[in-house]
Design a protein around this motif. Sequence first.
Motif, PDB file in Angstrom:
ATOM      1  N   GLN A  19       0.990  -1.128  -0.092  1.00  8.54           N
ATOM      2  CA  GLN A  19       0.022   0.035  -0.121  1.00  8.54           C
ATOM      3  C   GLN A  19       0.789   1.416   0.055  1.00  8.54           C
ATOM      4  O   GLN A  19       0.414   2.413  -0.325  1.00  8.54           O
ATOM      5  N   HIS A 120       1.002  -9.045   4.591  1.00 11.00           N
ATOM      6  CA  HIS A 120      -0.020  -8.288   4.729  1.00 11.00           C
ATOM      7  C   HIS A 120      -0.253  -8.492   3.187  1.00 11.00           C
ATOM      8  O   HIS A 120      -0.535  -7.448   2.144  1.00 11.00           O
ATOM      9  N   TRP A 121      -0.604  -9.765   2.664  1.00  3.84           N
ATOM     10  CA  TRP A 121      -1.507  -9.900   1.570  1.00  3.84           C
ATOM     11  C   TRP A 121      -0.783  -9.899   0.232  1.00  3.84           C
ATOM     12  O   TRP A 121      -1.314 -10.358  -0.947  1.00  3.84           O
ATOM     13  N   ASN A 165      -1.707 -10.868   8.670  1.00  2.00           N
ATOM     14  CA  ASN A 165      -2.591  -9.813   9.015  1.00  2.00           C
ATOM     15  C   ASN A 165      -3.980 -10.213   8.326  1.00  2.00           C
ATOM     16  O   ASN A 165      -4.026 -10.403   7.008  1.00  2.00           O
ATOM     17  N   GLU A 166      -4.925 -10.496   9.161  1.00  2.00           N
ATOM     18  CA  GLU A 166      -6.056 -10.591   8.660  1.00  2.00           C
ATOM     19  C   GLU A 166      -6.518 -11.702   7.710  1.00  2.00           C
ATOM     20  O   GLU A 166      -6.819 -11.399   6.599  1.00  2.00           O
ATOM     21  N   ASN A 295      -7.744  -5.706  14.508  1.00  2.00           N
ATOM     22  CA  ASN A 295      -7.853  -4.672  13.604  1.00  2.00           C
ATOM     23  C   ASN A 295      -9.350  -4.418  13.466  1.00  2.00           C
ATOM     24  O   ASN A 295     -10.040  -5.446  13.502  1.00  2.00           O
ATOM     25  N   TYR A 297     -13.031  -1.845  12.702  1.00  3.65           N
ATOM     26  CA  TYR A 297     -13.292  -0.734  11.841  1.00  3.65           C
ATOM     27  C   TYR A 297     -14.910  -0.242  12.185  1.00  3.65           C
ATOM     28  O   TYR A 297     -15.140   0.813  12.137  1.00  3.65           O
ATOM     29  N   MET A 339     -15.875   4.841   3.330  1.00  3.38           N
ATOM     30  CA  MET A 339     -16.017   3.457   2.888  1.00  3.38           C
ATOM     31  C   MET A 339     -17.485   2.867   3.021  1.00  3.38           C
ATOM     32  O   MET A 339     -17.540   1.727   3.016  1.00  3.38           O
ATOM     33  N   TRP A 341     -18.578   2.496   6.018  1.00  5.85           N
ATOM     34  CA  TRP A 341     -18.658   1.868   7.053  1.00  5.85           C
ATOM     35  C   TRP A 341     -19.156   2.642   8.388  1.00  5.85           C
ATOM     36  O   TRP A 341     -18.768   3.887   8.554  1.00  5.85           O
ATOM     37  N   GLU A 368      -4.841  -1.755  14.109  1.00 16.37           N
ATOM     38  CA  GLU A 368      -5.309  -1.058  13.013  1.00 16.37           C
ATOM     39  C   GLU A 368      -6.805  -0.389  13.473  1.00 16.37           C
ATOM     40  O   GLU A 368      -7.724  -1.238  14.101  1.00 16.37           O
ATOM     41  N   TRP A 414      -4.967   3.603  11.553  1.00 15.81           N
ATOM     42  CA  TRP A 414      -4.488   3.227  10.179  1.00 15.81           C
ATOM     43  C   TRP A 414      -5.214   4.355   9.478  1.00 15.81           C
ATOM     44  O   TRP A 414      -6.246   5.029   9.359  1.00 15.81           O
ATOM     45  N   GLU A 421      -5.650   1.716  -1.434  1.00 15.67           N
ATOM     46  CA  GLU A 421      -6.631   0.944  -0.886  1.00 15.67           C
ATOM     47  C   GLU A 421      -7.255  -0.021  -1.287  1.00 15.67           C
ATOM     48  O   GLU A 421      -8.455  -0.028  -1.757  1.00 15.67           O
ATOM     49  N   TRP A 422      -6.080  -0.949  -1.733  1.00 13.71           N
ATOM     50  CA  TRP A 422      -6.722  -2.314  -2.353  1.00 13.71           C
ATOM     51  C   TRP A 422      -7.608  -2.200  -3.565  1.00 13.71           C
ATOM     52  O   TRP A 422      -7.452  -1.104  -4.381  1.00 13.71           O
ATOM     53  N   PHE A 430      -7.558   7.662   3.793  1.00 13.77           N
ATOM     54  CA  PHE A 430      -7.510   6.787   5.112  1.00 13.77           C
ATOM     55  C   PHE A 430      -6.552   7.488   5.812  1.00 13.77           C
ATOM     56  O   PHE A 430      -6.260   7.226   7.037  1.00 13.77           O
TER      57      PHE A 430
HETATM   58  C1  GAL Z   1      -7.552  -3.541   6.697  1.00 11.60           C
HETATM   59  C2  GAL Z   1      -6.346  -3.713   5.933  1.00 11.60           C
HETATM   60  C3  GAL Z   1      -5.426  -2.353   5.543  1.00 11.60           C
HETATM   61  C4  GAL Z   1      -6.289  -1.239   5.384  1.00 11.60           C
HETATM   62  C5  GAL Z   1      -7.630  -1.479   6.122  1.00 11.60           C
HETATM   63  C6  GAL Z   1      -8.760  -0.228   5.605  1.00 11.60           C
HETATM   64  O1  GAL Z   1      -8.417  -4.570   6.378  1.00 11.60           O
HETATM   65  O2  GAL Z   1      -5.335  -4.532   6.805  1.00 11.60           O
HETATM   66  O3  GAL Z   1      -4.602  -2.815   4.828  1.00 11.60           O
HETATM   67  O4  GAL Z   1      -6.511  -1.540   3.999  1.00 11.60           O
HETATM   68  O5  GAL Z   1      -8.357  -2.377   6.364  1.00 11.60           O
HETATM   69  O6  GAL Z   1      -9.497  -0.542   4.716  1.00 11.60           O
END
Ligand code: GAL
Length: 460
Positions: A19, A120-121, A165-166, A295, A297, A339, A341, A368, A414, A421-422, A430
């Motif tokens: 990222q 981390h992916w 991670n996750e 993590n 959110y 997002m 959320w 995070e 985070w 952001e993927w 972010f």
């Molecule tokens: C998490 C992830 C991070 C970041 C964050 C915000 O799931 O570990 O890399 O992208 O969400 O979406």
Amino acid sequence: MTQQFPANFIWGSATSAYQVEGAWNQDGKGPSIWDVFCLIPGKVQSGDTGEIACDHYHRISADVALMKTMGLKAYRFSIAWARILPAGRGVVNVQGINFYNKLIDELLAAGIEPWVTLYHWDLPAALEFEIDGWLGNEIATVFAEYAEVCFTHFGNRVKNWITINEAWVVAILGYGHGVFAPGKKSNDLPYLAAHNLLLAHAQAVNVYRTKFQKQQKGFIGITNNCDWREPLTDSVADKEAAQRALEFFLAWFADPVYKGDYPAVMKERLGNRLPTFTQEQKMLLKGSSDFFGLNHYTTMYASDATNNKELESVYGNGGLSEDQDVNLSVDGAWKLTAMQWAIVPWGCKKLLQWIEERYDNPNIFITENGGAFDDKLIDGQVNDVDRIDFFKGYITAIGEAIDAGVNVKGYFIWSLLDNFEWASGYSKKFGIHAVEKDSMNRIAKASALWYRDVITNNAV
Ligand code: GAL
């Protein structure tokens, strides 16, 4: 009212290699599945990629100086596996080792603790082609070998390691809904990928504990993600649905690590779709985390969907939500981040208490937490009051959880920088600093200064 935090509380910020680093093909780095995934039309918004990202790779000194100005006590970053081992295994790329050595040394010189995530992916693409990535039998051993290279080169200075991670996101978004690399869509593969991720974690921890921990004196654990699930009504069915949703989300990964096996509700509902651990694997898994990495959110309502399937899942069709029989929804009154959320600080407190109870009060690090918001420029400065409100709410809720007896030991925002952001590319902001994709200006934001005060006062 001021919410005071315990002495020695770790205040940090987090990023991940793909990222922020950029330099995707420089100095001997091999391609990762995210490098490849981004090239497929339609996978990432606007065709964005992490090829340059925040150019962190070339800006380490400036970025560490930024962290020091902000008063950060810790910086969580991830190692790009394919920078260290371009083909995923075999020959080590010395230039990759040099890069992370420099980063670690500069952090330590600035008085900032490095917290290092091993995965981390960004799986090396070679491993996806050659051994079927997280679906292959060999992956846990290959991951443990990579981890050993990292412990060997960096473990004299890195005292906090996070294996994965996750794993939930890797499994569900990478192998269930196919919206993240490697883009597979299936109702069953998430359970196999998750199984191998857990085994990889356990094997890497075993290597650390048997060969390194005694002399290096560090800590190692796994970081899982979880939202809070609040029962929609007081009915027994909805309360059970919320509990079931949490078990399918967090206990899926945390039960094996703390109790040695998957939750009973998953075994009952999934039958032979859920892989099983051998006795030896259970023993390797149980107690394999020195701390509880979380993590967090957002929050959603959960209701029983046994006879009434309204919503599939926030992430789309297929897989998980059918297996749980849970409908998810949000309260229209809740504010949303960019997002989409929901911002629900009390959900964070409830989740922390749920973890405290289920896993016998472990030391928790929130690795995070944060929110994406559209930037508003005022006099050339980003004035991100929404983000400050977000952090104020969540940090206060965490302080309340600590007062109620939960062992939260640290908190990582985070993210340090607005970054890739993927699947959303650069469309979501972010960071507590803005990065203009073209000019690469790092603009000081109100929330960065606000966070510095929190750290200085150890209070919010
Ligand atoms: C998490 C992830 C991070 C970041 C964050 C915000 O799931 O570990 O890399 O992208 O969400 O979406």
